[in-house]
Scaffold this motif. Sequence first.
Motif, PDB file in Angstrom:
ATOM      1  N   MET A 120      55.351  35.557  36.374  1.00 46.25           N
ATOM      2  CA  MET A 120      53.925  35.764  36.286  1.00 46.25           C
ATOM      3  C   MET A 120      53.414  36.140  37.667  1.00 46.25           C
ATOM      4  N   ARG A 121      52.528  37.123  37.716  1.00 46.70           N
ATOM      5  CA  ARG A 121      51.874  37.536  38.964  1.00 46.70           C
ATOM      6  C   ARG A 121      50.477  36.913  38.971  1.00 46.70           C
ATOM      7  N   VAL A 122      50.194  36.145  40.021  1.00 48.67           N
ATOM      8  CA  VAL A 122      48.948  35.384  40.090  1.00 48.67           C
ATOM      9  C   VAL A 122      48.095  35.872  41.250  1.00 48.67           C
ATOM     10  N   LEU A 123      46.828  36.111  40.977  1.00 49.16           N
ATOM     11  CA  LEU A 123      45.844  36.472  41.981  1.00 49.16           C
ATOM     12  C   LEU A 123      44.971  35.251  42.239  1.00 49.16           C
ATOM     13  N   ILE A 124      45.002  34.752  43.465  1.00 53.47           N
ATOM     14  CA  ILE A 124      44.164  33.620  43.866  1.00 53.47           C
ATOM     15  C   ILE A 124      42.919  34.185  44.527  1.00 53.47           C
ATOM     16  N   ALA A 125      41.748  33.870  43.996  1.00 55.26           N
ATOM     17  CA  ALA A 125      40.489  34.369  44.542  1.00 55.26           C
ATOM     18  C   ALA A 125      39.645  33.191  45.015  1.00 55.26           C
ATOM     19  N   ASP A 126      39.658  32.972  46.317  1.00 53.76           N
ATOM     20  CA  ASP A 126      38.889  31.884  46.917  1.00 53.76           C
ATOM     21  C   ASP A 126      38.598  32.251  48.363  1.00 53.76           C
ATOM     22  N   GLN A 173      35.067  41.964  46.101  1.00 53.92           N
ATOM     23  CA  GLN A 173      35.597  43.309  46.326  1.00 53.92           C
ATOM     24  C   GLN A 173      37.112  43.291  46.438  1.00 53.92           C
ATOM     25  N   SER A 174      37.666  42.295  47.135  1.00 55.79           N
ATOM     26  CA  SER A 174      39.127  42.234  47.258  1.00 55.79           C
ATOM     27  C   SER A 174      39.773  41.853  45.928  1.00 55.79           C
ATOM     28  N   VAL A 175      39.061  41.118  45.082  1.00 54.67           N
ATOM     29  CA  VAL A 175      39.572  40.838  43.732  1.00 54.67           C
ATOM     30  C   VAL A 175      39.665  42.138  42.951  1.00 54.67           C
ATOM     31  N   LEU A 176      38.596  42.913  42.958  1.00 49.84           N
ATOM     32  CA  LEU A 176      38.584  44.164  42.199  1.00 49.84           C
ATOM     33  C   LEU A 176      39.669  45.111  42.685  1.00 49.84           C
ATOM     34  N   ALA A 177      39.907  45.148  43.977  1.00 45.93           N
ATOM     35  CA  ALA A 177      40.979  45.994  44.512  1.00 45.93           C
ATOM     36  C   ALA A 177      42.345  45.487  44.064  1.00 45.93           C
ATOM     37  N   ALA A 178      42.547  44.179  44.089  1.00 46.22           N
ATOM     38  CA  ALA A 178      43.838  43.593  43.719  1.00 46.22           C
ATOM     39  C   ALA A 178      44.131  43.720  42.228  1.00 46.22           C
ATOM     40  N   LEU A 179      43.108  43.844  41.420  1.00 46.61           N
ATOM     41  CA  LEU A 179      43.311  43.987  39.973  1.00 46.61           C
ATOM     42  C   LEU A 179      44.051  45.269  39.624  1.00 46.61           C
ATOM     43  N   ARG A 180      44.001  46.255  40.505  1.00 42.34           N
ATOM     44  CA  ARG A 180      44.711  47.520  40.257  1.00 42.34           C
ATOM     45  C   ARG A 180      46.219  47.309  40.180  1.00 42.34           C
ATOM     46  N   ALA A 205      29.933  35.402  39.501  1.00 45.76           N
ATOM     47  CA  ALA A 205      31.205  35.161  38.817  1.00 45.76           C
ATOM     48  C   ALA A 205      31.207  35.746  37.408  1.00 45.76           C
ATOM     49  N   GLU A 206      30.104  35.652  36.709  1.00 45.38           N
ATOM     50  CA  GLU A 206      30.029  36.199  35.350  1.00 45.38           C
ATOM     51  C   GLU A 206      30.272  37.713  35.364  1.00 45.38           C
ATOM     52  N   ALA A 207      29.682  38.401  36.326  1.00 43.91           N
ATOM     53  CA  ALA A 207      29.866  39.849  36.437  1.00 43.91           C
ATOM     54  C   ALA A 207      31.296  40.185  36.845  1.00 43.91           C
ATOM     55  N   LEU A 208      31.873  39.369  37.706  1.00 42.79           N
ATOM     56  CA  LEU A 208      33.250  39.599  38.137  1.00 42.79           C
ATOM     57  C   LEU A 208      34.216  39.428  36.969  1.00 42.79           C
ATOM     58  N   VAL A 209      33.987  38.428  36.133  1.00 40.83           N
ATOM     59  CA  VAL A 209      34.829  38.233  34.948  1.00 40.83           C
ATOM     60  C   VAL A 209      34.729  39.448  34.033  1.00 40.83           C
ATOM     61  N   ALA A 210      33.518  39.931  33.817  1.00 38.22           N
ATOM     62  CA  ALA A 210      33.330  41.101  32.941  1.00 38.22           C
ATOM     63  C   ALA A 210      34.060  42.323  33.500  1.00 38.22           C
ATOM     64  N   ARG A 211      33.963  42.554  34.794  1.00 40.71           N
ATOM     65  CA  ARG A 211      34.647  43.711  35.394  1.00 40.71           C
ATOM     66  C   ARG A 211      36.155  43.537  35.350  1.00 40.71           C
ATOM     67  N   ALA A 212      36.611  42.308  35.591  1.00 40.28           N
ATOM     68  CA  ALA A 212      38.054  42.044  35.540  1.00 40.28           C
ATOM     69  C   ALA A 212      38.592  42.320  34.140  1.00 40.28           C
ATOM     70  N   ARG A 213      37.857  41.951  33.119  1.00 35.54           N
ATOM     71  CA  ARG A 213      38.270  42.203  31.726  1.00 35.54           C
ATOM     72  C   ARG A 213      38.347  43.698  31.431  1.00 35.54           C
ATOM     73  N   THR A 214      37.458  44.471  32.046  1.00 36.02           N
ATOM     74  CA  THR A 214      37.474  45.918  31.851  1.00 36.02           C
ATOM     75  C   THR A 214      38.720  46.531  32.471  1.00 36.02           C
ATOM     76  N   VAL A 215      39.069  46.077  33.674  1.00 39.12           N
ATOM     77  CA  VAL A 215      40.219  46.626  34.394  1.00 39.12           C
ATOM     78  C   VAL A 215      41.536  46.127  33.808  1.00 39.12           C
TER      79      VAL A 215
END
Length: 126
Positions: free
Chosen positions: A1-7, A36-43, A60-70
């Motif tokens: 599993m590849r894990v992205l830690i966002a903190d 921004q670094s989360v959105l970049a790492a999602l690629r 956070a709500e908007a970030l979750v929505a964008r993450a789901r899109t990507v």
Amino acid sequence: MRVLIADARASTRGALRALLEHDTHCRQVIEATDAQSVLAALRDGPDMLLLDWGLPGLAAEALVARARTVCPNLVIVALGHHAPTWQAALAAGADCFIDTVHPPTDFMELLHRLCPGALKALASAT
């Protein structure tokens, strides 16, 4: 599993990385310090996002929505410690919520129990 830690806190990212790197299910850990670094790492297509609900840069709500899109199949685990946080996280579309008041020794057990989808993704990828 590849894990992205966002903190934003280096100490939290370091502690989570240490736990994850000793887990046989985890093969890569990526870190992000803001939205921004989360959105970049999602690629790079992580399997799981460990998201501090107070991460700077975007609500956070908007970030979750964008993450789901990507990454539609991304398992999103919200991290926090206030009662209203878990309700907001789940309402926003997080798969689960882990209360950060739990001792670190319980974290991986909670993660595996709450997020079986990520473990299934790992099993099918190997």
